[in-house]
Each structure stands twice: as structure tokens, then as C-alpha cells.
Design a protein around this motif. Structure first.
Motif, PDB file in Angstrom:
ATOM      1  N   TYR A 208       0.829  -1.210   0.000  1.00  0.00           N
ATOM      2  CA  TYR A 208       0.000   0.000   0.000  1.00  0.00           C
ATOM      3  C   TYR A 208       0.860   1.256   0.000  1.00  0.00           C
ATOM      4  O   TYR A 208       0.468   2.281  -0.527  1.00  0.00           O
ATOM      5  CB  TYR A 208      -0.934   0.002   1.211  1.00  0.00           C
ATOM      6  CG  TYR A 208      -1.963  -1.091   1.146  1.00  0.00           C
ATOM      7  CD1 TYR A 208      -2.737  -1.255  -0.009  1.00  0.00           C
ATOM      8  CD2 TYR A 208      -2.167  -1.972   2.201  1.00  0.00           C
ATOM      9  CE1 TYR A 208      -3.685  -2.261  -0.101  1.00  0.00           C
ATOM     10  CE2 TYR A 208      -3.120  -2.984   2.117  1.00  0.00           C
ATOM     11  CZ  TYR A 208      -3.871  -3.125   0.961  1.00  0.00           C
ATOM     12  OH  TYR A 208      -4.791  -4.115   0.868  1.00  0.00           O
TER      13      TYR A 208
ATOM     14  N   LYS B 110       4.133  -5.242  -8.047  1.00  0.00           N
ATOM     15  CA  LYS B 110       2.820  -4.982  -7.458  1.00  0.00           C
ATOM     16  C   LYS B 110       1.801  -5.973  -8.003  1.00  0.00           C
ATOM     17  O   LYS B 110       0.966  -6.492  -7.274  1.00  0.00           O
ATOM     18  CB  LYS B 110       2.366  -3.538  -7.758  1.00  0.00           C
ATOM     19  CG  LYS B 110       3.058  -2.510  -6.898  1.00  0.00           C
ATOM     20  CD  LYS B 110       2.272  -1.221  -6.850  1.00  0.00           C
ATOM     21  CE  LYS B 110       1.750  -0.965  -5.468  1.00  0.00           C
ATOM     22  NZ  LYS B 110       1.355   0.404  -5.182  1.00  0.00           N
TER      23      LYS B 110
ATOM     24  N   ALA C  80      -4.730   1.395   2.524  1.00  0.00           N
ATOM     25  CA  ALA C  80      -5.407   0.990   1.291  1.00  0.00           C
ATOM     26  C   ALA C  80      -6.474   2.013   0.946  1.00  0.00           C
ATOM     27  O   ALA C  80      -7.253   2.423   1.801  1.00  0.00           O
ATOM     28  CB  ALA C  80      -6.042  -0.379   1.472  1.00  0.00           C
TER      29      ALA C  80
ATOM     30  N   GLU D 125      -8.419   0.364  -4.099  1.00  0.00           N
ATOM     31  CA  GLU D 125      -7.563  -0.808  -3.946  1.00  0.00           C
ATOM     32  C   GLU D 125      -8.315  -1.956  -3.273  1.00  0.00           C
ATOM     33  O   GLU D 125      -8.148  -3.120  -3.634  1.00  0.00           O
ATOM     34  CB  GLU D 125      -6.311  -0.438  -3.142  1.00  0.00           C
ATOM     35  CG  GLU D 125      -5.362   0.418  -3.954  1.00  0.00           C
ATOM     36  CD  GLU D 125      -4.215   0.996  -3.131  1.00  0.00           C
ATOM     37  OE1 GLU D 125      -3.086   0.986  -3.639  1.00  0.00           O
ATOM     38  OE2 GLU D 125      -4.452   1.472  -2.003  1.00  0.00           O
TER      39      GLU D 125
ATOM     40  N   LYS E  14     -10.550  -3.401  -5.861  1.00  0.00           N
ATOM     41  CA  LYS E  14      -9.759  -4.162  -6.825  1.00  0.00           C
ATOM     42  C   LYS E  14      -9.369  -5.529  -6.250  1.00  0.00           C
ATOM     43  O   LYS E  14      -9.474  -6.550  -6.922  1.00  0.00           O
ATOM     44  CB  LYS E  14      -8.500  -3.357  -7.173  1.00  0.00           C
ATOM     45  CG  LYS E  14      -8.018  -3.549  -8.590  1.00  0.00           C
ATOM     46  CD  LYS E  14      -6.952  -2.522  -8.942  1.00  0.00           C
ATOM     47  CE  LYS E  14      -5.642  -2.798  -8.238  1.00  0.00           C
ATOM     48  NZ  LYS E  14      -4.583  -1.807  -8.509  1.00  0.00           N
ATOM     49  N   GLU E  15      -8.952  -5.538  -4.988  1.00  0.00           N
ATOM     50  CA  GLU E  15      -8.523  -6.797  -4.373  1.00  0.00           C
ATOM     51  C   GLU E  15      -9.664  -7.795  -4.264  1.00  0.00           C
ATOM     52  O   GLU E  15      -9.531  -8.954  -4.661  1.00  0.00           O
ATOM     53  CB  GLU E  15      -7.956  -6.529  -2.976  1.00  0.00           C
ATOM     54  CG  GLU E  15      -6.528  -6.038  -3.014  1.00  0.00           C
ATOM     55  CD  GLU E  15      -6.093  -5.521  -1.657  1.00  0.00           C
ATOM     56  OE1 GLU E  15      -6.606  -6.006  -0.638  1.00  0.00           O
ATOM     57  OE2 GLU E  15      -5.235  -4.618  -1.646  1.00  0.00           O
TER      58      GLU E  15
END
Ligand SMILES: Nc1ncnc2c1ncn2[C@@H]1O[C@H](COP(=O)(O)OP(=O)(O)OP(=O)(O)O)[C@@H](O)[C@H]1O
Ligand SMILES: [Mg+2]
Lengths: 235, 402
Positions: A108, B4, B317, B321, B324-325
Motif C-alpha cells: 500500500y 505490485k 489501502a 484498492e 480491486k482486491e
């Protein structure tokens, strides 16, 4: 300019003033403890400093920038850049191994790097447990993973809310030693605790009661020395 | 960036593989949906073919064969038809069967009148065209598969006349010295014609084992004058009327033996359309149910993972994100469920087909990507709302409590 400057910050839930016109300053590299009875507003203050909550009133200057009025996204961006968090209930992702939990924080923040994450675990004496899941680690080991995760991105401030509250004495000492190390490297530490012994290891202790800052003591005996090093032998 | 992305998949797989029981429940929902979906779509596509076989008698309702068990001539057939009022004759298709060879292996060739064949066999389904001139050929689906034949390709069909067959026997028995002498002038070779394939025939029945050419081509290939093995006749009469007509043919004609075959009325083909519509409806309902199940599982999972979501947000986060995860994880699961579902769905369709239509079906490779993509899309849509809600979780609130 102080690293953190809080001016007249209040957090009001209906009638209740969880924080009532609190003002304080924390300099870069300082180690500050916060004490106070249950419900006095310690966690509320930590959440505001940690960019997870906004005050009802007052300003919170971090590096001179007021974060009190920022929106969620801006707060998140500041949090991942500047803050490292350690909680009382370890809070690891249960399906990720120790090293993966550390890498999550890197992900992150910037880019996950397994080698660096392993080095961080080595620093907290857990090199041998990097591939274990949280359920396979003791409470003390889990908290050490949390410390490794908090320090991995070189944050400006590490905030720890009752980091040793769930630990036995031996593990408490290990965590305090790790904080000593971080302090010696120049990291700013703010630690909430019920335990006077823990508070005494800090340079300065702030006392909260009913949301107000009521007292402040400076630890004359502060040396910054590591007191218990024997645990590092078995890493 | 590479790192990533790698991490993204590592985390998704960790979440799926290390939370096995949760994952399996969601996977089960997706697999059941995908199985029924791909199974029903297979049946849906296959039904017309299957039903074609069921309706095979629609069209011709009378068969002419010879009384003496040999063969018919066109004249004899016409003589038989002269007993029927010409306005009642819908169509007549003669068939002559001969054994020919493709690549040296024997195949049954049918010589017929291509222009009338659809009047007596309307259930024929042809990929491509029915031949309309000499030199063109229609190939049964099984034959096409066996020899790997396609429309537009050409194919050499050979026929071994009787003299050649005898010659070959003599040749085999002859001593080695004779070998050199039998080579040139007096050897009769196999006849052959190079045909152009215009169509592949699907009927779901024995027709798929034959090849079809014009009577003229078959005569040229065999060098034997045309005789007719049997003729299919479609007469627009039914019940006792038909029995009367057939009776008069049998009585008055010299060599034609006429038999009534059961004929399914045209209106029954509409059953086909209705059946397909029904399958489509069931498919849509199953899709909707799958979506609801996946959404429910997902909602439960988000509730259960509130702490994890709060923690990730605390670690920095962003909402995007988190979405997306979770999406990535579930869409991966959706794709995997689609893969398993396609395989199970095929077995399911096969089971239906064997039990209901007593014939097997072919696997359609296009169903694989189709089912996987649909499963992924359905999971994505189903997860949308629970995941949106997940981003509303406040990091501070979650982390405060136990
Ligand atoms: N979201 C909230 N809504 C309403 N009241 C809240 C909320 N969060 C905290 N409070 C109240 O604010 C006061 C301060 O809470 P806080 O969690 O900061 O206490 P604390 O000092 O951390 O206590 P403890 O030592 O028990 O952790 C408490 O009275 C608490 O009930
Ligand atoms: Mg607290």
C-alpha cells in the motif's frame, strides 16, 4: 517547527466530549507516552493523530500541514506515507504469512519487496518464523510482526495503542526494547499505555482525564538504553 | 509495477487457498450455476439436431421398394405414382446405394435427386449447401469427421469395378514372375471422380454415415446404369385416405411395394421452438439465482472480513484498492468455477441427451471461454454491492473493538 502540533482539538459525540480542547506538541525523534483511565480519550486522540478520524474542532498540524479538515482519501495518503501503527489486538491478516503481512504494508505504501520485509522480521527476531501464519505464532510473536510491519516503510511517527496490553512480561520487554531501538534510530514514538512501567521508559508522559490533558511529566532518568537484550540471542 | 501485480495475485491466491472452507462455498455456488448454464446452453444448441432425429419421419410418409426385392427403375416408380392424384404428391426422392471408397476405405454412397431431397427429408440440416450440379457432393457429418473433410474442399471418390476386383485377386495369387508383365495396357484401374464438397449433413441419424451425390455422378463413377434401391414419397394424405392410396399403388403397379411410415405433423415442430424458449428461460433463471447466491456469499464474507478490510484501510489501502482486491479475488474464483462448470455442464448435457434423446452430443469448444467469461461477469456483478459496502467500513471503528 514541531513534527506534530495539536491546537484546541475536541471530539464530540452528542453530549460527550471524548476530547476536550486538547493542545500538545511532539518534536521529531521524541518518545511520548500517553496515560489515563479507561474512556479518557486516549484511543480517540491516537485515531486523530493516526489520520483515521477527524476532530470536531481544532487543528492538527503535521509537518505544518493542517490535516483536521482533510477528506478520507487525503488522510489515507498521509497515513500510508507517515504513520506506522501498532494495535493492542495484533490485527494481522490471517491468511497471510508473517512476511506477507509485512509486505502488505509495503504494497500500500509503495512496492512489496520480500527481501526487505525479511530483514524487518529479522530485526524483531522473527527471521525463522517468516513463513508462519498468524495462527501459528504466539501473541508476542504476532505483536513483533506488527512492529516489523509498522517500521517497514520508515514512518515519521509510530503510534502504538496499548501495544503490550495483551502480552506477558517477557514479551512486553521485547517490544519495549524494539521501541528503544527505533527511538535510537530517530523514529518518533507515541505510545498509549495503562502500565506505569511502560510509560516510564518514554521521555515524556501525558495524562488524559475526561478528554482533557491534565498533567505532563518528564522522565529524568531517561537514557535511551536497551535494558533487556537476552531475547535477541535466540533469533 | 511488475512486483505490485505479482503481489496482487499472491494475495488473491493466499486468500482463496488459505480460507478454503469459505472459498469452497462461494466456488460451489459458481460451479453449480456454471454447470447448469453450460449444460443448458449445450442442450439448447443441440435440441434442433436431436429433435430433427425425432421428427425424421416428418416429410416422406410412404416408402417404395421393389416387390421382388431387387431394384426399381424410375419408370416403375412413376408407374406406381400414377395411381395417386398428382396434386397430392408433395415430393418423391429416389435413392441408389453403392459401396465406394474414400482413401481406400469403404463408404456407402447414395445417389439421389438433390432437388427433391428436402421435400421428403425437411429435417436435414446442412452446413453449407446441398449440391445443385454434377461434380458436387454432400458429406454425412460422421464421414466428414472420420476423414477430416470440410466444405469447399475437394475429395476423390473411387469405385472398384468387378473386373478390377477379380484382377486384384488374380494378381495376389500370381507368382512373382507374372508381376512385371501385368503392368500396362490390359489392366483395368479403379474409377474415380474428384468431387467438390458443398455441404456437411447433420441429421442425428444413419444419414450422417453416408455421402450423397447425383444419380448421374454415381452412374458415371460405377459405370453401371442407374437402378433405384428405394424411393421416399411424400403424399399429402393421412389416416385412412393414405392407407387407401397405398393400397391402390400396391394393387395396380407391377413392381412397386409401397409402405406407410409414421409421419409427425408439421405443427409438432413448433414444440421444438417452445422447448428452446423454455430452456432459455430456465437458463436465465439459473443465472439470476447464481448471482443471488454469489452475492449472498459475498455479503457474508464481507461481514466476516470487516476487520481485515478495516486493517487494510488503516495500513493505507484506498477504496479503489480494496475494491480491486476483492473483485480480483472473486473474479479469479468465478473464472475457475466457470472452468469446472463447463466440464460438469458437458457431462450434464450428455446425461440429458443420452436419457432423453438416446444420442450423444459433441463438445463445443466455444462454450469454454463463453462460460468462463459469463461466470466472471456474473460474479463481478454479484460482488459489486457487497464490495461497495466494504469500502464504507471505517478503519478506526473496526480496530477499536475486539
Ligand atoms: N464512535 C463513538 N461514538 C460515541 N462515543 C464514542 C465513540 N468512540 C469513543 N467514544 C467515547 O469516547 C470516550 C473516549 O473513548 P476512547 O476509546 O478514546 O477511550 P480510551 O481512553 O481509549 O479508553 P480505553 O483505555 O478503555 O481504551 C469514551 O467514553 C467512549 O465511549
Ligand atoms: Mg483505547
Amino acid at each position: 517547527m514541531s513534527l506534530l502540533e495539536i491546537n484546541n482539538v475536541s471530539k464530540i459525540y452528542g453530549e460527550l466530549h471524548a476530547l476536550d480542547k486538547v493542545s500538545l506538541k511532539v518534536e521529531k525523534g521524541e518518545w511520548v507516552a500517553i496515560m489515563g483511565p479507561s474512556g479518557s480519550g486516549k484511543s480517540t486522540l491516537m485515531n486523530i493523530i493516526g489520520c483515521m478520524d477527524r476532530p470536531s474542532e481544532g487543528e492538527v498540524l503535521m509537518d505544518g500541514i493542517d490535516i483536521a479538515k482533510m477528506n478520507q482519501k487525503e488522510l489515507t495518503l498521509i497515513r500510508r506515507d507517515k504513520i506506522g501503527l501498532v494495535f493492542q489486538q495484533f490485527h494481522l491478516v490471517n491468511y497471510l504469512t508473517a512476511v506477507e503481512n509485512v509486505m502488505l504494508s509495503q504494497y500500500y505504501h509503495s512496492i512489496p519487496d520480500e527481501k526487505e520485509a525479511l530483514e524487518a522480521l529479522d530485526r524483531v527476531g522473527l527471521a525463522g518464523r517468516a513463513r508462519h501464519l498468524p495462527s501459528q505464532l504466539s501473541g508476542g510473536e504476532q505483536q513483533r510482526v506488527c512492529v516489523a510491519r509498522a517500521l517497514i516503510n520508515y514512518p515519521e511517527i509510530i503510534l502504538a495503542d496499548e501495544p503490550t496490553g495483551n502480552l506477558d512480561e517477557a514479551n512486553e520487554k521485547i517490544i519495549m526494547d524494539l521501541f528503544h531501538n527505533l527511538h535510537n534510530e530517530g523514529t518518533t514514538l507515541i505510545v498509549v499505555t495503562h502500565d506505569p512501567e511502560v510509560a516510564q521508559t518514554a521521555q515524556r508522559t501525558l495524562f488524559l482525564r475526561d478528554g482533557k490533558l491534565v498533567r505532563e511529566t518528564v522522565n529524568e532518568n531517561f537514557t535511551g538504553e536497551i535494558k533487556y537484550e537476552d531475547w535477541t540471542e535466540n533469533k | 509495477m511488475q512486483k505490485k501485480r505479482k503481489w496482487f495475485f499472491r494475495m488473491a491466491f493466499a486468500s482463496l487457498l488459505r480460507r478454503k472452507s469459505r472459498m469452497l462455498i462461494a466456488l460451489l455456488a459458481i460451479v453449480v450455476g456454471a454447470t447448469i448454464l453450460s449444460g443448458l446452453v449445450t442442450v439448447y444448441i443441440d435440441v434442433p439436431r436431436q429433435m430433427g432425429a425425432e421428427f425424421r419421419n416428418y416429410g416422406a410418409n410412404v416408402i417404395f421398394t421393389s416387390k421382388d426385392g431387387t431394384a426399381l427403375t424410375i419408370e416403375e416408380i412413376n408407374d406406381g405414382l400414377s395411381n395417386v392424384n398428382s396434386s397430392q404428391i408433395v415430393g418423391m426422392t429416389p435413392y441408389r446405394y453403392e459401396t465406394v471408397r474414400i482413401n481406400q476405405t469403404p463408404v456407402t454412397a447414395a445417389g439421389t435427386d438433390m432437388s427433391s431431397v428436402l421435400k421428403t427429408s425437411p429435417y436435414w440440416s446442412v452446413d453449407g449447401e446441398i449440391p445443385d450440379k454434377d461434380g458436387e457432393i454432400l458429406i454425412g457429418a460422421t464421414v466428414a469427421q472420420n476423414y477430416n473433410l470440410q466444405v469447399e474442399k475437394s475429395i476423390s471418390v473411387t469405385f472398384t469395378p468387378e473386373e478390377v476386383a477379380e484382377e486384384a485377386v488374380a494378381f495376389d495369387n500370381g507368382d512373382e514372375a507374372a508381376e512385371g508383365e501385368t503392368s500396362t495396357s490390359d489392366v483395368v484401374l479403379d474409377n474415380y471422380i474428384d468431387f467438390k464438397i458443398t455441404g456437411i449433413l447433420n441429421t442425428g441419424g444413419a444419414e450422417e454415415n453416408y455421402i450423397y451425390m447425383s444419380l448421374e455422378d454415381l452412374e458415371e463413377l460405377t459405370q453401371i446404369p442407374t437402378t433405384i434401391s428405394l424411393a421416399e414419397v411424400s403424399i399429402s394424405a393421412s389416416g385412412s385416405d393414405l392407407t387407401a392410396v397405398v393400397g391402390s399403388i400396391n394393387q395396380n403397379s407391377e413392381n412397386v411395394s409401397a409402405k406407410v411410415v409414421k409421419r409427425v405433423t408439421a405443427s409438432e415442430t413448433t414444440v421444438l421452438g417452445k422447448l428452446q424458449a423454455l430452456i432459455l428461460l430456465v437458463t436465465i433463471i439459473v443465472l439470476a439465482l447464481t448471482m443471488i447466491t454469489v452475492a449472498t456469499t459475498m455479503t457474508a464474507s464481507v461481514t466476516e472480513r470487516r476487520r481485515e478490510i478495516g486493517l487494510k484501510k488503516a495500513l493505507g489501502a484506498l477504496d479503489g484498492e480494496i475494491i480491486k482486491e476483492f473483485m480480483g479475488e472473486q473474479v479469479l474464483l468465478g473464472g475457475f468455477g466457470g472452468l469446472i462448470g463447463t466440464i460438469l455442464g458437458f457431462l450434464f448435457a450428455q446425461l440429458i441427451s443420452v436419457n432423453v434423446f438416446s444420442s450423444s452430443i459433441v463438445f463445443r469448444p466455444v462454450l469454454l471461454p463463453l462460460t468462463i467469461v459469463i461466470s466472471m461477469a456474473v460474479t463481478a456483478v454479484a460482488c459489486l454491492i457487497p464490495i461497495r459496502n466494504a469500502t464504507e467500513i471505517e478503519p478506526a471503528l473496526v480496530l477499536k473493538g475486539e
